[in-house]
Enzyme design. Sequence first.
Site, PDB file in Angstrom:
ATOM      1  N   ASP A  66      -4.896  -3.610   4.644  1.00 34.53           N
ATOM      2  CA  ASP A  66      -4.032  -4.710   5.078  1.00 34.53           C
ATOM      3  C   ASP A  66      -4.176  -5.879   4.109  1.00 34.53           C
ATOM      4  OD1 ASP A  66      -2.199  -5.979   6.677  1.00 34.53           O
ATOM      5  OD2 ASP A  66      -3.644  -6.593   8.203  1.00 34.53           O
ATOM      6  N   GLU A  91      -1.011  -7.710  -0.422  1.00 38.36           N
ATOM      7  CA  GLU A  91       0.058  -8.129  -1.348  1.00 38.36           C
ATOM      8  C   GLU A  91      -0.535  -8.763  -2.604  1.00 38.36           C
ATOM      9  OE1 GLU A  91      -0.108  -8.816   1.967  1.00 38.36           O
ATOM     10  OE2 GLU A  91       1.152  -7.073   2.367  1.00 38.36           O
ATOM     11  N   ASP A 137       4.026  -6.549  10.298  1.00 36.21           N
ATOM     12  CA  ASP A 137       3.849  -7.371  11.493  1.00 36.21           C
ATOM     13  C   ASP A 137       5.193  -7.715  12.113  1.00 36.21           C
ATOM     14  OD1 ASP A 137       1.244  -7.205  10.773  1.00 36.21           O
ATOM     15  OD2 ASP A 137       1.071  -9.246  10.032  1.00 36.21           O
TER      16      ASP A 137
END
Length: 979
Positions: free
Chosen positions: A487, A490, A657
């Site tokens: 997670d 990025e 999300d």
Amino acid sequence: MRLSSYLFSKSFFLLFLCSLPSVLLAEDSASSTSYRAEPTPVPPQSGIPQRVSIYEPYRGGNCHGYRAKDISETEQGVTGTLELIGSPCYAYGTDYSALYLNVTYETEDRIHVSIRDVNNTQFQFSNRHDVWDAPLYHYSSSVDKSNILYNFSFNADPFEFWITRKSDGEVLFDTRGHPLIFENQYIELTTNMVDNYNIYGLAETIHGLRLGNNLTRTFWANDEASPLDQNMYGTHPFYLEQRYKPVDSDSNSDQPTYTSSSHGVLMLTANGMDVLLRPKYLQYRMIGGIIDLYVYAGSKKPQNTITQFVGSIGFPQMQQYWSMGFHMCRWGYENISEIMQIRENMRKFNIPIETFWSDIDYMHNLRDFTVDPISYSREQMIEFFNDIESTHQHYVPIVDAAVYAANPSNRSDDTYGPYYEGVEKDIFLKNPDGSLYIGEVWPGFTVFPDFTNPKVQDYWKAGIHNMSYAFGSNSSDYIPFSGLWLDMNEPSSFCVGSCGSELVNLNPVHAPFKLPGEPGYLALNYPAGFNLTNATEYASASSASLSQYYATATSSMQVVYPTAVPLGVQPKFDINHPPYAINTEQGNHDLANHGVSPNATHHDGTLRYNLFNIYGYGEIKVTHKALSDLQPGVRPFILSRSTFLGSGVYSAHWLGDNHSNWPNMFFSISGMMVFNMLGVPMVGADVCGFQDDTDEELCARWMAMGAFSPYYRNHNQLGSIHQEPYLWASVAEASRRAMHIRYSLLPYWYTLFRQASYDGSTLIRPLFFEFPDEPLLAGADRQFMVGDSLLVTPVLEPNTTTVNGVFPGSEDVVWYDWYNHTSIEHKPYENKTMDAPLEHINVAIRGNKIIPMQVPGYTTHETRQNPFNLLVALDKQGNAYGNLYADDGVSITPNATLWVDFAAKSNKLSSVSFGTYEVDVPLANVTILGVSSSPKQVHFNDDNISSYTYSESTQELVLSNLDKFTSTGAFASNWTISW
Ligand SMILES: *[C@@H]1O[C@H](CO)[C@@H](O)[C@H](O)[C@H]1NC(C)=O
Ligand SMILES: *[C@@H]1O[C@H](CO)[C@@H](O)[C@H](O)[C@H]1NC(C)=O
Ligand SMILES: *[C@@H]1O[C@H](CO)[C@@H](O)[C@H](O)[C@H]1NC(C)=O
């Protein structure tokens, strides 16, 4: 694997060993309610606001493009130089005066157009095979020019080119009329488009399936929860285009008929970029790099174009069998006992659960590779792992990309090995001045592993291994968890730039915003539709939250734009604030906002600016290698938020999300379809929604639809109401029914995964993939197909007990209802209304298909021990086909595999097996739909089958007790059933 052969350095291991006692000590010194370090609050920052260039006057109007010189054409392609026409136009950077053109006919269906500056000053992503390697680079150079499916044509002055498909003359890419702009921080390439074009892809964004011609797609990996039409986690600059042409026919039919074709276009870059989709053209606006354009000539079937494309970036890896089971997760499982309780409850309500997930709750102080010593104690973890091992269930914990930066003035941080060992190995991203880049994520100020550094591999593997030790594994070769969830990769960072450089002595700091559940958190946690039915209550509560928010917003949020550079004036080179401001979604569009900034530097000096969109991919690759080293021969299971071209080779993806509302459920269909086109077939949304509170109706519908997603996980956010499927009777019932179907279909799903892994076949498939000649299906995204055989029509709105859907194909295509097996009457283009009570999801089976099934058990493991069934859906001619793939379900290279081909025609069903993998469970039932009359007798090979029933009304023939003919295994030998 033995410890002695283990690759991580001894000092790292020792550091971790040292860290364990102190982790355990924390148990004695902390109370059980406050075991986490108290974080220091730091104020939010907002960077320098940027004027988004697409909303500003266009600066490229004075650019005249380039003139081609010394063009030569060979068997392999076209080369030449391009020289700038006129003086530099300084659109959004400084023009290169000379470019090198290199067009390569790479394969019969793929052409590569490369344009770079002659001195190789610009960053060339395609030279960085250490970062991204793909089949694309490894073609044979001997393609026979007479066999290529496309033509490359050009005009020399100004230079313009176009690519056509030879077979039908369709122009696939065409820059005529649009001058090329090639500057140091801005490259513009434009292709003309047909009217009302149908293009798909350019992920990752939340949008309907068909992108339309009024959209700007921005490529900038970004941590943002479900922003409509804007950039988010992943970067896949590829689109599929589908075109329709009416067929001149002299028949009297008033229905026009069409023929279709498809092709694909890839712009290979990891740089930031806007892609403008406009009515007449599509325009790439890149802020760095060079041009590496690939056009895939495609074919009639969209799937063939996808095969060409996915083959060039890498076919997806095969997933482990268990990963097809149901997954349950929540950010906010405060301790392992809570997860153990979920396990019991799911069993009590007879709702299958395959895998338990941990969000960051399990970590000690939210730090990577640590486990909270109290709430996830080693003793309890050992008990938990023993429990789930005995029932063949699984566990997947989260790992974040960022590593906590130890506070040098806090002695208790000294034992945090992952930081100190990373510093010693020098594997974290740097600032341009060589200091550590320190951003901020959940644990406080953090550093970021440089996944392009070769030294990061051993480091990361050691972290994973040591975490497995903390979980309770006593042996060096045993990882108790079944996969990893990556997670925040990025990577996300909650501040602007290296915000922790001067402040790390405050660590651990609290995120610069309130967490869900904390006092002051701005939450509108109402069920979807609450604002409609409870308008007054909603209005007063939300205005209270908003005024509270505005009261705390600081003056630093005020927008002060930098002054615009006059036209024709050379813009300043700027890495963090390039002259062309892409339309990135974050805050005020500062590229460093909420992510690691473009000027962060990799080990070899490469700026993150040039590798911006590939960070998550790097983490995936390193994690994949670490897991394969730790569990040799086993397919690693990785779920990643950020993805790049080719991620499917290593990883699954969830759609991030999302929110608990109907639009998010609807858009997840397109999300799944698109990722399937991109070679990431193991994909799904957080079922019932992640943020905000779900409600019974939404959750019931979504649990049912989720059972038809390749990846099926219910996950929600800290502070939201619980949404385990047993909490409402209707959700429990909808889940049981849909999971019963899903687990029955596991052999079908697994066969689809196998097909995806060798030719990029999509699992979740738009209707137009199977019915490419029906223009009205070009945008159909409220229904989807699972493989080529099943059509799913979910309910996507509240307060209804019916749903509309089409049954594509001419009246000759037969569709059967999944539940009652009757053939569904339908006409072309007819939108049919179907009953859809809350616990029911409409599923249809396509005639001409044979679906392998198994009697469903509570887990995928149990299901694999149960007998097979076949569902044979005959078409109007009485034919049907299907196949089955089986192997051990875990091995990267299984030592035995099995393929079975099924064919039904002329009242005969045959099964022909290939391969040596032994399925030892028998065949129990065969159900044949579309049998027009009661058979006189039914045979299994030469033996009479006595146990069968025929229904006149449904035209259904059910053969049972076949296990007596197949006791050595359903497909141990070839057989024929005749009726
Ligand atoms: C390439 O480099 C050479 C040598 O430094 C220089 O003379 C030339 O102007 C450069 N060309 C371009 C197009 O920048
Ligand atoms: C042109 O491209 C081909 C294929 O990518 C490559 O092999 C060749 O070296 C390139 N030529 C030049 C001069 O860069
Ligand atoms: C294009 O999109 C913009 C922004 O969403 C919208 O304001 C505008 O009306 C759209 N234009 C057309 C022609 O649909």
